[in-house]
Design a protein around this motif. Structure first.
Motif, PDB file in Angstrom:
ATOM      1  N   GLY A 154       0.820  -1.203   0.000  1.00  0.00           N
ATOM      2  CA  GLY A 154       0.000   0.000   0.000  1.00  0.00           C
ATOM      3  C   GLY A 154       0.858   1.258   0.000  1.00  0.00           C
ATOM      4  O   GLY A 154       2.077   1.210  -0.171  1.00  0.00           O
ATOM      5  N   VAL A 155       0.196   2.391   0.199  1.00  0.00           N
ATOM      6  CA  VAL A 155       0.906   3.669   0.312  1.00  0.00           C
ATOM      7  C   VAL A 155       1.339   3.784   1.774  1.00  0.00           C
ATOM      8  O   VAL A 155       0.671   4.429   2.587  1.00  0.00           O
ATOM      9  N   SER A 156       2.452   3.151   2.112  1.00  0.00           N
ATOM     10  CA  SER A 156       2.780   2.905   3.516  1.00  0.00           C
ATOM     11  C   SER A 156       4.099   3.507   3.983  1.00  0.00           C
ATOM     12  O   SER A 156       4.416   3.400   5.171  1.00  0.00           O
ATOM     13  N   LYS A 157       4.850   4.116   3.108  1.00  0.00           N
ATOM     14  CA  LYS A 157       6.185   4.583   3.500  1.00  0.00           C
ATOM     15  C   LYS A 157       6.123   5.583   4.645  1.00  0.00           C
ATOM     16  O   LYS A 157       6.874   5.486   5.619  1.00  0.00           O
ATOM     17  N   GLN A 158       5.225   6.554   4.536  1.00  0.00           N
ATOM     18  CA  GLN A 158       5.103   7.563   5.588  1.00  0.00           C
ATOM     19  C   GLN A 158       4.650   6.922   6.901  1.00  0.00           C
ATOM     20  O   GLN A 158       5.143   7.265   7.974  1.00  0.00           O
ATOM     21  N   THR A 159       3.708   5.975   6.819  1.00  0.00           N
ATOM     22  CA  THR A 159       3.229   5.293   8.024  1.00  0.00           C
ATOM     23  C   THR A 159       4.349   4.502   8.681  1.00  0.00           C
ATOM     24  O   THR A 159       4.473   4.486   9.910  1.00  0.00           O
ATOM     25  N   PHE A 160       5.195   3.844   7.874  1.00  0.00           N
ATOM     26  CA  PHE A 160       6.333   3.110   8.435  1.00  0.00           C
ATOM     27  C   PHE A 160       7.237   4.055   9.221  1.00  0.00           C
ATOM     28  O   PHE A 160       7.749   3.701  10.296  1.00  0.00           O
ATOM     29  N   GLY A 161       7.455   5.255   8.682  1.00  0.00           N
ATOM     30  CA  GLY A 161       8.284   6.229   9.385  1.00  0.00           C
ATOM     31  C   GLY A 161       7.667   6.657  10.708  1.00  0.00           C
ATOM     32  O   GLY A 161       8.376   6.821  11.711  1.00  0.00           O
ATOM     33  N   VAL A 162       6.335   6.838  10.726  1.00  0.00           N
ATOM     34  CA  VAL A 162       5.639   7.219  11.964  1.00  0.00           C
ATOM     35  C   VAL A 162       5.784   6.116  13.017  1.00  0.00           C
ATOM     36  O   VAL A 162       6.042   6.392  14.202  1.00  0.00           O
ATOM     37  N   ILE A 163       5.636   4.859  12.592  1.00  0.00           N
ATOM     38  CA  ILE A 163       5.764   3.731  13.519  1.00  0.00           C
ATOM     39  C   ILE A 163       7.188   3.657  14.071  1.00  0.00           C
ATOM     40  O   ILE A 163       7.394   3.456  15.282  1.00  0.00           O
ATOM     41  N   ASP A 164       8.185   3.819  13.216  1.00  0.00           N
ATOM     42  CA  ASP A 164       9.572   3.753  13.668  1.00  0.00           C
ATOM     43  C   ASP A 164       9.913   4.898  14.623  1.00  0.00           C
ATOM     44  O   ASP A 164      10.667   4.711  15.588  1.00  0.00           O
ATOM     45  N   ASN A 165       9.361   6.069  14.350  1.00  0.00           N
ATOM     46  CA  ASN A 165       9.589   7.199  15.249  1.00  0.00           C
ATOM     47  C   ASN A 165       8.990   6.926  16.634  1.00  0.00           C
ATOM     48  O   ASN A 165       9.614   7.204  17.669  1.00  0.00           O
ATOM     49  N   HIS A 166       7.785   6.343  16.623  1.00  0.00           N
ATOM     50  CA  HIS A 166       7.141   5.961  17.894  1.00  0.00           C
ATOM     51  C   HIS A 166       7.993   4.917  18.622  1.00  0.00           C
ATOM     52  O   HIS A 166       8.205   5.021  19.850  1.00  0.00           O
TER      53      HIS A 166
END
Length: 293
Positions: A208-220
């Motif tokens: 999916g369009v997930s790159k930004q979400t992956f970054g948010v999860i890693d930041n958390h």
């Protein structure tokens, strides 16, 4: 069972499945309870039997598609006559009917689906069944599917992203792996566990369009890990944390050769629609013999 017997002719297999359906369930207290209908939730055969039972939906909508909407001309004619066009997308007991038309077309289809399921003893769950516009978006298989304007343009596209619920679930799992109960573990063990969990989660959502979400999860996860380190080493400063638990010259967490890679280590590969070009692995059912003259 009738639908199963139409495909499986081995009576021993059919008897085994029937015995599974009648075997009952074991409660948490260790008692056995009878099951009068359906399959136990979490049972090994439940997804397979759900597919077999709900294939009646596939057949119903496939007949409609072939007879009424199977070509561009037929679909265009239906639109001119004020009729809708639709397709069914189903995965086990989750399904979506995509409608090109008006809201009343979708609402009529909801009643039609209920009528198809009724002879099987099944009914739609009211709290999970909705009629929504694609611009509102909907969740399906933990993805949120919604049409939005592309940033910087006036064009609209359908975006498939991890749903808010899926993101919150993985954030909660990260917290659980970095809470007080895990402080007896080494940082290496925590990093290995988080990397494994986040990589598995990201592999599911990488189409999916997930790159930004992956970054948010890693930041958390980064903030959860640093908080865990500060609680484990109470007199540690930020400078000491960076020197002892990060790669040289960066804030990337690492310890004993294990670095935190997180969800962003999974490459996003957007799924491309292939229509009906996906080959089926199943042997087609042989045509019924007709009496000859």
């Amino acid at each position: 069972m009738d639908r199963l017997r139409a495909r499986i002719k081995d009576k021993r297999v059919c008897s085994l499945v029937k015995a599974f359906l009648k075997s009952g369930v074991m409660t948490t207290a260790g008692d056995r309870e009878e099951t009068w209908t359906g399959t136990p939730q979490g049972g090994i055969l439940s997804p397979l039997l759900a597919n077999i039972a709900l294939s009646v939906l596939d057949e119903h909508f496939d007949r409609q598609w072939q007879h009424e909407m199977g070509s561009d001309k037929r679909r265009a004619r239906r639109r001119r006559n004020g009729l809708g066009n639709w397709r069914l997308i189903r995965y086990a007991d989750d399904f979506v009917v995509m409608v090109s038309g008006q809201r009343h077309h979708a609402e009529a289809l909801r009643e039609e689906v209920a009528g198809v399921l009724a002879p099987l003893g099944l009914q739609l769950a009211p709290e999970k069944t909705r009629v929504v516009h694609i611009d509102e978006g909907f969740d399906f298989l933990s993805f949120n599917i919604r049409r939005q304007r592309k940033r910087g343009t006036q064009k609209h596209y359908v975006y498939t992203k991890p749903s808010k619920k899926a993101v919150q679930v993985v954030k909660d799992k990260v917290k659980a792996k970095t809470n007080r109960a895990t402080r007896h573990l080494s940082l290496t063990e925590v990093l290995v566990s988080l990397n494994r969990m986040l990589r598995g989660w990201a592999n599911y959502f990488r189409h999916g369009v997930s790159k930004q979400t992956f970054g948010v999860i890693d930041n958390h996860a980064w903030h959860c890990i640093t908080k865990w380190i500060f609680h484990k080493h109470s007199r540690l400063s930020w400078q000491q944390l960076r020197r002892r638990f990060c790669l040289p010259g960066s804030w990337k967490l690492a310890h004993d050769g294990i670095r935190f890679t997180g969800a962003s280590s999974v490459k996003v590969v957007r799924y491309r629609y292939r229509g009906n070009k996906i080959p089926t692995p199943w042997t087609p059912r042989p045509a019924a013999a007709t009496p000859g003259g």
